[in-house]
Every structure is written in structure tokens, then in C-alpha cells.
Design a protein around this motif. Structure first.
Motif, short mmCIF file in Angstrom:
data_model
loop_
_atom_site.label_atom_id
_atom_site.label_comp_id
_atom_site.label_asym_id
_atom_site.label_seq_id
_atom_site.Cartn_x
_atom_site.Cartn_y
_atom_site.Cartn_z
N HIS A 77 -11.31 -23.22 -17.10
CA HIS A 77 -11.94 -24.09 -16.09
C HIS A 77 -12.57 -23.18 -15.05
O HIS A 77 -11.88 -22.71 -14.12
N GLN A 91 -11.89 -23.77 -11.37
CA GLN A 91 -10.54 -23.63 -10.80
C GLN A 91 -10.22 -22.21 -10.37
O GLN A 91 -9.12 -21.93 -9.88
N LEU A 99 2.06 -30.93 -14.53
CA LEU A 99 0.64 -31.18 -14.78
C LEU A 99 -0.01 -32.29 -13.95
O LEU A 99 -0.98 -32.05 -13.22
N TRP A 120 0.11 -31.72 -10.30
CA TRP A 120 -0.70 -30.52 -10.03
C TRP A 120 -2.19 -30.90 -10.01
O TRP A 120 -2.94 -30.47 -9.13
N LEU A 121 -2.59 -31.74 -10.95
CA LEU A 121 -4.01 -32.16 -11.00
C LEU A 121 -4.38 -32.90 -9.72
O LEU A 121 -5.39 -32.60 -9.08
N THR A 178 -5.88 -29.70 -7.98
CA THR A 178 -7.04 -29.44 -8.83
C THR A 178 -8.22 -30.35 -8.53
O THR A 178 -9.34 -29.88 -8.31
N GLU A 234 -12.01 -29.41 -7.25
CA GLU A 234 -13.19 -29.68 -8.10
C GLU A 234 -14.22 -30.55 -7.36
O GLU A 234 -15.42 -30.44 -7.61
N ARG A 248 -12.60 -35.09 -20.18
CA ARG A 248 -11.53 -34.25 -19.62
C ARG A 248 -10.24 -34.35 -20.44
O ARG A 248 -9.72 -33.36 -20.93
N PHE A 249 -9.71 -35.56 -20.59
CA PHE A 249 -8.61 -35.87 -21.51
C PHE A 249 -8.51 -37.38 -21.62
O PHE A 249 -9.19 -38.09 -20.86
N HIS A 301 -8.40 -31.88 -23.78
CA HIS A 301 -6.98 -31.47 -23.76
C HIS A 301 -6.19 -32.43 -24.65
O HIS A 301 -6.53 -33.60 -24.75
N GLU A 320 -0.15 -31.83 -23.85
CA GLU A 320 0.20 -30.65 -23.04
C GLU A 320 1.55 -30.82 -22.35
O GLU A 320 2.27 -29.84 -22.14
N HIS A 356 -4.06 -26.81 -25.76
CA HIS A 356 -2.60 -26.96 -25.68
C HIS A 356 -1.94 -27.40 -26.99
O HIS A 356 -1.44 -26.57 -27.71
N SER A 414 -0.75 -20.76 -19.08
CA SER A 414 -0.77 -22.06 -18.40
C SER A 414 0.50 -22.85 -18.73
O SER A 414 1.12 -23.46 -17.84
N LEU A 417 2.79 -23.92 -15.54
CA LEU A 417 2.95 -25.35 -15.21
C LEU A 417 4.21 -25.94 -15.86
O LEU A 417 4.45 -27.15 -15.76
N ASP A 436 -7.03 -21.09 -19.70
CA ASP A 436 -6.82 -22.35 -18.97
C ASP A 436 -6.72 -22.12 -17.47
O ASP A 436 -5.96 -22.81 -16.78
N1 GUN Z 1 -5.51 -31.91 -18.39
C1 GUN Z 1 -6.54 -32.57 -17.80
N2 GUN Z 1 -7.17 -31.77 -16.93
C2 GUN Z 1 -6.56 -30.59 -16.95
C3 GUN Z 1 -6.77 -29.35 -16.26
O1 GUN Z 1 -7.66 -29.19 -15.43
N3 GUN Z 1 -5.90 -28.34 -16.56
C4 GUN Z 1 -4.91 -28.49 -17.48
N4 GUN Z 1 -4.10 -27.45 -17.72
N5 GUN Z 1 -4.68 -29.63 -18.13
C5 GUN Z 1 -5.50 -30.67 -17.87
#
Ligand code: GUN
Ligand code: ZN
Length: 430
Positions: A70, A73, A85, A88-89, A93, A97, A199-200, A226, A229, A265, A290, A294, A316
Motif C-alpha cells: 500500500h 500507507q 486489522l 487498525w484500519l 489507516t 488514506e 479493497r476487500f 485481500h 487475513e 494473505h 504484516s 497485526l 503489505d
Molecule cells: N484489508 C483491507 N484493507 C487492508 C489494508 O489496508 N491492509 C491490510 N493488511 N489488510 C486490509
């Protein structure tokens, strides 16, 4: 451009992934591509002006491949590993962003990202940018300016925990992505390509993912996202997509799993999910630094390989704490050691395995092994000159070492100080 040649020792993997070491090789390069690899070349060649001979102790390896980073980041490197995770986002994060609305901020950060990753030996980077088309384009321009091979993704999110970092609708998300793809095409640099980047599953509606998959199909583009994870994340995906029995099935139903798809992941994938990913010829990008920063979990690369799923490595950043694939190789070795201590009879990864994962394995995962990953004639010359005794290095040449020993020392104890020259498509970029 005529032929340029480089003479010295090389370490790389052959097409079966086995380590190959040659003490003395001449690589001829024409138009960025490897034209010939001569073993034990004529020493008279050394004096020709278009022939470069590596200095004593130096050797060549293929450029490193970061399959998941990323770029946005980087300013958070080393910060905020006190939360899992999803927290943390939201906490660290997404607020960072959002700042990429500011093109000047994007310019500053992305210039640093591309230069720093090249210095670390990353000749190919698979980047996440942000939601912003303008900022994402700046990242693609920086890769082109500094000569890095890059896949650059404008991120898509239409389901978001924070309203102020979210796309307004799925239509807007698709329109901005189409515009971004056209703008990257207009840079007209074959090394830099757009990549479709939902993104996911948690941040995208099924409709958005289906339309993105269609865009990838019609424009023959790579896809990155992703998967699997963190346990809380997996449960949340189950909760919002109850009609599907697994995370991989959500992506498969959307049509996102292709041979040009990389999934970061994949720690908790079931056997059934591995079968789906294998059938679609998609790849998993292992991000061990990562996963430990995390505290997401320990990914079993041997299990992925046993299912014949392609695997590459990813920093990551800033889930991972350093933008260095050498460091990720070390993290992969440590994670694998931990798994071996838990599982009797487990064969942990060794330095040869992680070297493969960071070079040819990454190229295969990104479906770029026709272009990069090793020094096979016909591929492009993406390479690093390594010097273990470079100035200020932790390492030295205080005794004699074989090339195999030098590779071990690079992987276990080396860093960017040992990367003294970087080539992408035949051009020296660092
Ligand atoms: N899953 C969705 N967004 C992210 C990200 O920015 N980093 C990580 N490690 N997992 C994510
Ligand atoms: Zn990531």
C-alpha cells in the motif's frame, strides 16, 4: 540501443524454481531484454566498452517482486500495531488514506515510496493507492519517472465504516476507475499498468465487485484484493454475504478470480477455498511481516504450495513494518519456523524457498514470468548487483564465502546497503 553486456557471478532460480548458481557468466542485453547468457565467457570481452564487469565479491540476482504494497500507507510505517486489522484500519489507516485528496501530499509520499522501494531492490511492485483517481495517477507517474515496473490500483470501496473515506456510489466508483485506466494507458509506459483493486469483500457491494470483474475481463487487467487475513474479518464477510459459504466464493461469484488475480494473505483459507483459487489459477501473496505485526496469524505456505496455488511475497506496508522484500523473506522464514515447532514433521521454508518466492515465485503469482523473475534469455533484464561488503554494511568479506553462503548471508543479515545497483528492463534505475 546496441548490445550491452554484464559479466559476473549470478544466483537465480531456473524455471522449476530450483536455485542455480554460476561463478562467471556474461549476460548480453538488447532493448532491455536478455539476448544471451554465456557461461564462462571469453575474458577478452572484459575490455570492450559496452561490457561491464562486476567488482570483486559482487554478484547479480533477479530484481525483487513485491506482490502487495500500500504505497499510501508509507507515512504510517512502524505505527499502530496495538490494534487488530479492522480497528487498525478505522483508527490509523483510513484517516491517513483520506489525506490523498491533497495531490501535493500524494506527490511527496509517492516520490519517496518509489525511490525507497527501488533502493530496497523492488524492481516490480504491485501497488494499492487510495480511492482518489488523481492521487492514484500520480503514483503511476512516479513509477514511470523513476523506472520501476509497477501495477497500480485505484482502490474501490462503496461499503465503508467511515462516511468520509468512501466512494459515493458504485456507479461513481466504476466511472472513476475507467477514467484512471485510461489515464494510466496515456502515460504510455509498458512497465506501468493499472490493476483492478476492490479493497476487500467487506468494503465492496457484490454489484461493484461484479462490475470491476467485468472491467478486468474486457480490458485484460490484473486484479488484486485481500482474502482471509483475520478471523474477525472472515466472520464479518460471512455475516454480510450469508448466501455464500466462504470468502473465496464471494470473489468467485463476482468473477474476480482469474489467472491475473493476486490475493493478499490467505491465512485461514479452507481446503475448498484453496481448490477454487487453484482452479481459477489465481495466486496468494504471503505477507508474513504484516501478519505478525497485526497479529493476524501464521500463514502456512507449504499448505498453499501443496494445493498447487501460486505464491509470491508482499510487504503489505504499513500492515508490514518495512518496504523490503529481503526483510519479508526473513519474516517468512521465522513464521515457517514457528509453524514447524507446532507441527511435528513439518518441513519449514529455507533460504532457497524464500529467494524463489521473492523472485520467480512473485513473477509467476503476477503472471509475469514470461517477462521477469530469472535470467532466462528472452526475459527483461531486471536485476540487482549485490555487494555484501558495501560501505556501512552490517556484513563483510572477512573470510572467503561461496556464492551459496553469500546468498544465505544476504537473506538472513543483509539490507538495502547491500543492493548497490538496480536495473529494470536493462536500465540502471538506482
Ligand atoms: N484489508 C483491507 N484493507 C487492508 C489494508 O489496508 N491492509 C491490510 N493488511 N489488510 C486490509
Ligand atoms: Zn494489504
Amino acid at each position: 540501443m546496441g548490445v550491452q553486456s554484464i559479466i559476473g557471478p549470478i544466483i537465480h532460480c531456473d524455471d522449476s524454481g530450483d536455485l542455480v548458481i554460476h561463478e562467471n557468466v556474461q549476460i548480453d542485453i538488447r532493448d532491455g531484454k536478455i539476448e544471451n547468457v554465456h557461461l564462462n565467457p571469453d575474458t577478452n570481452n572484459v575490455h570492450k566498452s559496452n561490457v561491464k564487469r562486476l567488482e570483486n565479491g559482487q554478484f547479480l540476482i533477479p530484481g525483487l517482486i513485491d506482490g502487495h504494497i500500500h504505497a499510501v500507507q508509507l507515512p504510517n510505517l512502524g505505527l499502530g500495531y496495538d490494534k487488530p486489522l479492522l480497528d487498525w484500519l478505522s483508527t490509523y489507516t483510513f484517516p491517513l488514506e483520506k489525506k490523498y485528496e491533497d495531490a501535493k501530499f500524494a506527490d511527496r509520499v509517492f516520490d519517496a515510496v518509489v525511490k525507497r522501494t527501488l533502493k530496497m531492490g523492488t524492481t516490480t511492485a504491485c501497488y494499492y493507492a487510495s480511492l482518489h483517481g488523481k492521487a492514484s495517477l500520480i503514483l503511476a507517474e512516479k513509477a514511470a519517472i523513476h523506472g520501476q515496473r509497477a501495477l497500480v490500483g485505484k482502490v474501490n470501496m462503496n461499503n465503508c465504516p467511515a462516511e468520509d473515506y468512501c466512494e459515493s456510489s458504485q456507479d461513481a466508483s466504476i466511472q472513476d476507475t475507467e477514467k484512471f485506466i485510461e489515464e494510466v494507458d496515456n502515460i504510455n509506459n509498458p512497465l506501468v499498468r493499472p490493476i483492478i483493486t476492490p479493497r476487500f469483500a467487506l468494503s465492496c457491494s457484490l454489484e461493484l465487485m461484479k462490475n470491476l470483474a467485468e472491467l478486468a475481463r474486457t480490458k485484460n487487467l490484473h486484479v488484486q484484493t485481500h482474502i482471509s487475513e483475520n478471523k474477525e474479518e472472515i466472520q464479518a464477510v460471512k455475516d454480510i454475504f450469508p448466501e455464500f459459504s466462504s470468502y473465496a466464493e464471494v470473489y468467485d461469484a463476482a468473477g474476480l478470480l482469474t489467472k491475473k488475480t493476486v490475493l493478499a494473505h490467505g491465512i485461514y483459507l479452507s481446503d475448498n477455498e484453496l481448490n477454487i483459487i487453484h482452479d481459477r489459477k489465481s495466486a496468494v501473496i504471503h505477507c508474513p511481516s504484516s501478519n505478525t505485526c497485526l497479529k493476524s496469524g501464521l500463514c502456512d505456505v507449504r499448505r498453499l504450495q501443496a494445493a498447487n496455488v501460486k505464491v509470491g511475497l508482499g510487504t503489505d506496508v504499513s500492515g508490514g513494518n518495512l518496504p523490503s522484500i529481503l526483510d519479508v523473506m526473513r519474516a517468512a522464514l521465522q513464521v515457517s519456523t514457528h509453524l514447524s515447532l507446532e507441527k511435528p514433521g513439518y518441513d519449514p521454508l529455507n533460504y532457497k524457498d524464500v529467494f524463489y518466492l521473492g523472485t520467480l515465485g512473485g513473477a509467476e503469482a503476477l503472471d509475469m514470468n514470461d517477462k521477469v523473475g530469472n535470467f532466462k534469455p528472452g526475459k527483461e533484464f531486471d536485476a540487482l548487483v549485490i555487494d555484501l561488503a558495501a560501505p556501512n554494511s552490517v556484513l563483510d568479506n572477512l573470510q572467503e564465502y561461496t556464492l551459496d553462503e553469500k546468498l544465505q548471508r544476504l537473506i538472513y543479515s543483509g539490507d538495502d546497503r547491500n543492493v548497490v545497483e538496480v536495473y529494470v528492463s536493462g536500465h540502471r534505475v538506482m
